[in-house]
Motif scaffolding. Sequence first.
Motif, PDB file in Angstrom:
ATOM      1  N   GLU A 165       0.826  -1.214   0.000  1.00  0.00           N
ATOM      2  CA  GLU A 165       0.000   0.000   0.000  1.00  0.00           C
ATOM      3  C   GLU A 165       0.859   1.262   0.000  1.00  0.00           C
ATOM      4  N   LEU A 166       1.979   1.225   0.709  1.00  0.00           N
ATOM      5  CA  LEU A 166       2.886   2.368   0.720  1.00  0.00           C
ATOM      6  C   LEU A 166       3.530   2.536  -0.651  1.00  0.00           C
ATOM      7  N   TYR A 167       3.945   1.433  -1.235  1.00  0.00           N
ATOM      8  CA  TYR A 167       4.527   1.464  -2.583  1.00  0.00           C
ATOM      9  C   TYR A 167       3.507   2.030  -3.576  1.00  0.00           C
ATOM     10  N   ASP A 168       2.256   1.562  -3.479  1.00  0.00           N
ATOM     11  CA  ASP A 168       1.207   2.056  -4.380  1.00  0.00           C
ATOM     12  C   ASP A 168       0.994   3.556  -4.208  1.00  0.00           C
ATOM     13  N   GLU A 169       1.059   4.018  -2.970  1.00  0.00           N
ATOM     14  CA  GLU A 169       0.899   5.453  -2.717  1.00  0.00           C
ATOM     15  C   GLU A 169       2.051   6.242  -3.351  1.00  0.00           C
ATOM     16  N   PHE A 170       3.258   5.696  -3.283  1.00  0.00           N
ATOM     17  CA  PHE A 170       4.419   6.338  -3.885  1.00  0.00           C
ATOM     18  C   PHE A 170       4.254   6.419  -5.410  1.00  0.00           C
ATOM     19  N   VAL A 171       3.842   5.325  -6.024  1.00  0.00           N
ATOM     20  CA  VAL A 171       3.635   5.309  -7.469  1.00  0.00           C
ATOM     21  C   VAL A 171       2.549   6.302  -7.855  1.00  0.00           C
TER      22      VAL A 171
END
Length: 130
Positions: free
Chosen positions: A44-50
Amino acid sequence: MKQNIVFDKRRLSTYSIMEEFCTECGFDNPFITELWEGLLLHQELYDEFVCYLQSHEFKGDFTYEGYTIPDLYFYHLREYNFQHDIGKNPESCNKDKLTFLAFHTMGMLLKEPAVYKAQLTKPLGMDNIQ
């Protein structure tokens, strides 16, 4: 038996963008490594970064220990203003750099919650000391 290695080109592209920007901002290799490792701790953090890389906006969906990326962004913005002894951040303030700091801080918060929660709750300056 033949084994194949599968590469996710989207992750490689995300890493490349992150690394290039971090290098331009003067972040060192340990910072880049910590940022990337932090992003990989939670999808979820990675998705937010993307999402941020694509839109330059925060989703604000990922929460850990009561903190969101916008919370950490504003923490770094207040820190920037305090360090530069100004009440409002000027046009020269690199907002993207503050955002990358926020994502880095979230990754470190995931890794070492007690240490980073203490840092995030510590008052800036002498005004708040009683």
